[in-house]
Design an enzyme around this catalytic site. Structure first.
Site, PDB file in Angstrom:
ATOM      1  N   SER A 101       0.825  -1.204   0.000  1.00  0.00           N
ATOM      2  CA  SER A 101       0.000   0.000   0.000  1.00  0.00           C
ATOM      3  C   SER A 101       0.864   1.261   0.000  1.00  0.00           C
ATOM      4  O   SER A 101       1.595   1.504  -0.939  1.00  0.00           O
ATOM      5  CB  SER A 101      -0.960  -0.037   1.191  1.00  0.00           C
ATOM      6  N   ASP A 148      -3.286   6.475  -3.342  1.00  0.00           N
ATOM      7  CA  ASP A 148      -2.046   5.923  -2.798  1.00  0.00           C
ATOM      8  C   ASP A 148      -1.530   4.897  -3.811  1.00  0.00           C
ATOM      9  O   ASP A 148      -2.181   4.639  -4.834  1.00  0.00           O
ATOM     10  CB  ASP A 148      -2.283   5.348  -1.395  1.00  0.00           C
ATOM     11  N   ASP A 173      -6.230   2.032  -3.451  1.00  0.00           N
ATOM     12  CA  ASP A 173      -7.452   1.734  -2.701  1.00  0.00           C
ATOM     13  C   ASP A 173      -7.861   2.917  -1.823  1.00  0.00           C
ATOM     14  O   ASP A 173      -8.958   2.942  -1.280  1.00  0.00           O
ATOM     15  CB  ASP A 173      -7.332   0.437  -1.888  1.00  0.00           C
ATOM     16  N   ASP A 206      -1.411   1.688  -4.286  1.00  0.00           N
ATOM     17  CA  ASP A 206      -2.226   0.576  -4.791  1.00  0.00           C
ATOM     18  C   ASP A 206      -3.659   1.012  -5.079  1.00  0.00           C
ATOM     19  O   ASP A 206      -4.520   0.189  -5.378  1.00  0.00           O
ATOM     20  CB  ASP A 206      -2.179  -0.641  -3.861  1.00  0.00           C
TER      21      ASP A 206
END
Length: 543
Positions: free
Chosen positions: A147, A294, A298, A296
Site C-alpha cells: 500500500s 495511494d 485503494d 495501490d
C-alpha cells in the site's frame, strides 16, 4: 547461540529460491554479521488480519520469496481444510520490488496444491483484485502490496471468497498452517498450470464503476490527478473517460509506476510533502479538485482551493461529503465506519433515517456490516459500491467526489460550502490525529501501559465521562488493543497502528454552531480544543 544463529541462517540459505536474497544472506554469513543476522532470524514475520507486511530482504523476519511461498502453502492448506480442494484463487499485485515474483510464486504454490490459480494481467489497483474475487467466484484472493508503506517494504493481503479481507479466526487458522510448513522442499511449485487473466476482468470492473454515478448527473468538475508513483493512473483515467468527466491533468513526475517512489519520503497522501507536486500543478492549471490515490489505489485523497491556495480535506470530511451526496441521491442501506472515524456520519445517517454501524478499525470489519450501502474510514478509505468491491476503492471514490463537485459547481458552490452546511446542521465535527512514529516498539507498549494504569480524568479542561479499555470488547465490538475516552463534546481513541510502527491517537471535538455566521468562532474554538487535547494526551501517555 552464535553457532545456532549461523546454522539457522545457512539452513535458510540452502533452500532460498531467490538469487538476490541468497547473495545478500551469504554476504552476512561470510561477514558473521551477528547483529544483522539476529535482526532477521530472531523470529518469523507474523501472519495476521493484515496478512504480512515488512521490509524486503533475506530471512524469516523479512519479506522475500521463501516467506511468501510458506504463506501461500499455508493458505492453500487452510482452503483445502475448509472444503475447497480445487477452488479458484485469484492473485493481484502492485508495482513494488518483487511483487510480480511473489504473485507468480503464489500461483505456483496454489497450482501445486491442486487449487486453481488466476493472476491479473499486470500491476493493477487493489480494488480490481477485490472485485475479481466475487466476479470470478474465487474461494480466496491474494494482493501483493504494501500500500503506502516506504519503498523498502512489501506485503501480502489475503481475502476470502466473500471478497473482504480476512478476520479472526481465519488469520490464526492460516498462521497455524504456515507454521506447519517444515521445508520449502515439501511445497510443490510447478512452473506452469495457472491462468494469466486478460483484460476482461478489468473491463468488468470498469463497467461497474459507471453504476456509482447518477445517470443524469453533471460531469463538469476539472481535476488534477496524481498516482503517487503507483498503479492507479490507467484505471482511473479509463473510469473518468467512461464517465465523461474532463480528462484529469496528470502530475507527470508521479504518473508512472516506480517502486523507488523518488519524489516522496512516504508514498502516502497524508504525509507532509507528499502532495507538493500535485499542488504545484494545480496552481498552474486551476482545477476544481486535486485527487490523489495511494500506490495501490485503494485510498483516495482530495484537495480543494481555499484562501488562495490548496487545502487537503481530511478523510473524515470526504467521508461526510460522500455520505451527504448519497443521502441526497436517495441511497438506502446501512452506513458504517470504524470507531476512529468522525461521529458526523452517524448524525447524517440518523437524520436520513438510515441504519448506522460502528466497527473496529479496518475495512475487513466495515465490509462485513450487514446490508452495507456505504462505509468509510478516516485514513482516506471509502467503499461506495459494496456490491462490486467489498473493500476501500480509491477509483470509485474519486468518481463519486468528482460527481458531487460537478453538481455543486452547477449551483455556483463548492465542497467547502457543503461542509459548512453540514456543520450548521449537525454541529462542527473537527478531527485531528496525534501520530508518533517510533524506532523502538516498546515505546508504544509503555505509553499504552501508562494510560491503562493512570487513565486521564480531564483532557483539554473537559471531564472524561467514560474511559473504556477496548481489549475487553464492548456490547457491539470484539476486543482490540485500544483505549476510548468520551468527554463532554469530544472523543479520543488511542491505539497502536496495525501496519506501521506508530502510536495513533484519534481526536474529535463537536462544537455547536448557531448559524452560518457562527462558523468562524466555532472553528477557532475547535482548533483550540484540539490543540489542548494533543498537549494533554501527550503528557498523559508520556510521548
Amino acid at each position: 547461540m552464535h553457532d545456532d544463529l549461523l546454522a539457522r541462517a545457512k539452513a535458510w540459505l540452502a533452500e532460498d529460491p531467490d538469487a538476490d536474497t541468497r547473495a545478500e544472506l551469504a554476504a552476512l554469513i561470510d561477514a558473521e554479521d551477528h547483529a544483522e543476522l539476529t535482526a532477521r532470524f530472531s523470529g518469523t514475520l507474523q501472519f495476521g488480519t493484515a496478512g504480512l507486511r515488512g521490509e524486503l530482504g533475506a530471512g524469516p523476519l523479512r519479506m522475500n520469496r521463501s516467506v511468501v511461498i510458506r504463506a501461500a502453502a499455508g493458505l492453500a492448506a487452510y482452503l483445502k481444510a475448509q472444503g475447497h480442494p480445487d477452488g479458484l484463487v485469484v492473485i493481484g499485485y502492485d508495482a513494488r520490488h518483487k511483487s510480480e515474483d511473489f504473485a507468480r510464486d503464489t500461483a505456483a504454490v496454489m497450482t501445486g496444491a491442486g487449487l486453481r490459480a488466476a493472476v491479473l494481467p499486470r500491476p493493477l489497483p487493489t480494488p480490481v483484485l477485490a472485485f475479481a474475487i466475487r466476479h470470478l467466484g474465487a474461494v480466496a484472493g491474494v494482493e501483493v502490496t504494501a500500500s503506502h508503506n516506504p519503498p523498502r517494504d512489501n506485503g501480502y493481503k489475503v481475502y476470502l471468497g466473500d471478497g473482504s479481507q480476512i478476520v479472526p479466526p481465519a488469520d490464526a487458522g492460516i498462521a497455524a498452517e504456515i507454521a506447519a510448513v517444515r521445508s520449502l522442499d515439501d511445497v510443490p511449485r510447478p512452473t506452469t498450470g495457472w491462468q494469466t487473466l486478460d483484460d476482461s476482468v478489468l473491463d468488468a470492473y470498469l463497467a461497474r464503476t459507471d453504476a456509482v454515478l447518477s445517470a443524469d448527473s453533471p460531469r463538469t468538475a476539472r481535476t488534477v490527478y496524481t498516482a503517487m508513483h503507483g498503479v492507479g493512473r490507467d484505471t482511473l483515467l479509463a473510469a473518468f473517460a467512461r464517465a465523461g468527466f474532463p480528462e484529469p491533468v496528470l502530475v507527470t513526475e508521479q504518473a508512472e509506476p516506480d517502486p523507488d517512489f523518488p519524489t516522496v519520503a512516504f508514498p502516502n497522501p497524508e504525509e507532509p510533502g507528499a502532495m507538493d507536486l500535485a499542488f504545484a500543478k494545480a496552481r498552474g492549471t486551476e482545477p476544481d479538485l486535486v485527487i490523489a490515490n495511494d500506490p495501490d489505489a485503494d485510498r483516495c485523497a482530495v484537495a480543494v482551493p481555499a484562501g488562495g491556495d490548496w487545502r487537503m480535506l481530511r478523510g473524515d470530511e470526504v467521508g461526510a461529503l460522500l455520505a451527504a451526496h448519497l443521502v441526497t441521491r436517495g441511497a438506502r442501506g446501512t452506513f458504517a465506519e470504524s470507531i476512529v472515524s468522525s461521529s458526523l456520519l452517524g448524525r447524517i445517517a440518523g437524520k436520513a433515517g438510515l441504519p448506522y454501524e460502528e466497527t473496529l478499525t479496518g475495512f475487513k470489519w466495515i465490509a462485513r456490516v450487514e446490508g452495507l450501502r456505504y462505509g468509510y474510514e478516516e485514513a482516506l478509505g471509502y467503499c461506495v459500491d459494496p456490491e462490486g468491491v467489498r473493500d476501500k476503492d480509491g477509483i470509485t471514490a474519486a468518481l463519486l467526489i468528482t460527481e458531487l463537485a460537478s453538481a455543486l459547481k452547477e449551483e455556483g458552490r463548492t465542497l467547502l460550502d457543503l461542509l459548512d452546511d453540514l456543520a450548521v446542521e449537525h454541529g462542527l465535527h473537527a478531527t485531528d490525529q496525534l501520530s508518533v512514529r517510533v524506532e523502538d516498539l516498546s515505546v508504544i507498549a509503555a505509553a499504552m501501559h501508562r494510560l491503562r494504569e493512570q487513565p486521564p480524568t480531564r483532557l483539554a479542561g473537559l471531564p472524561v465521562t467514560d474511559a473504556e479499555d477496548l481489549t475487553r470488547g464492548t456490547d457491539t465490538l470484539p476486543p482490540t488493543d485500544g483505549l476510548r475516552y468520551t468527554l463532554d463534546g469530544a472523543r479520543v481513541i488511542v491505539r497502536p497502528s496495525g501496519t506501521e510502527p506508530k502510536l495513533k491517537c484519534y481526536l474529535e471535538v463537536v462544537v455547536p454552531v448557531a448559524g452560518p455566521s457562527g462558523l468562524p468562532e466555532a472553528r477557532a474554538k475547535a482548533d483550540e480544543l484540539l490543540t489542548a487535547l494533543k498537549r494533554d494526551l501527550s503528557a498523559a501517555a508520556g510521548i
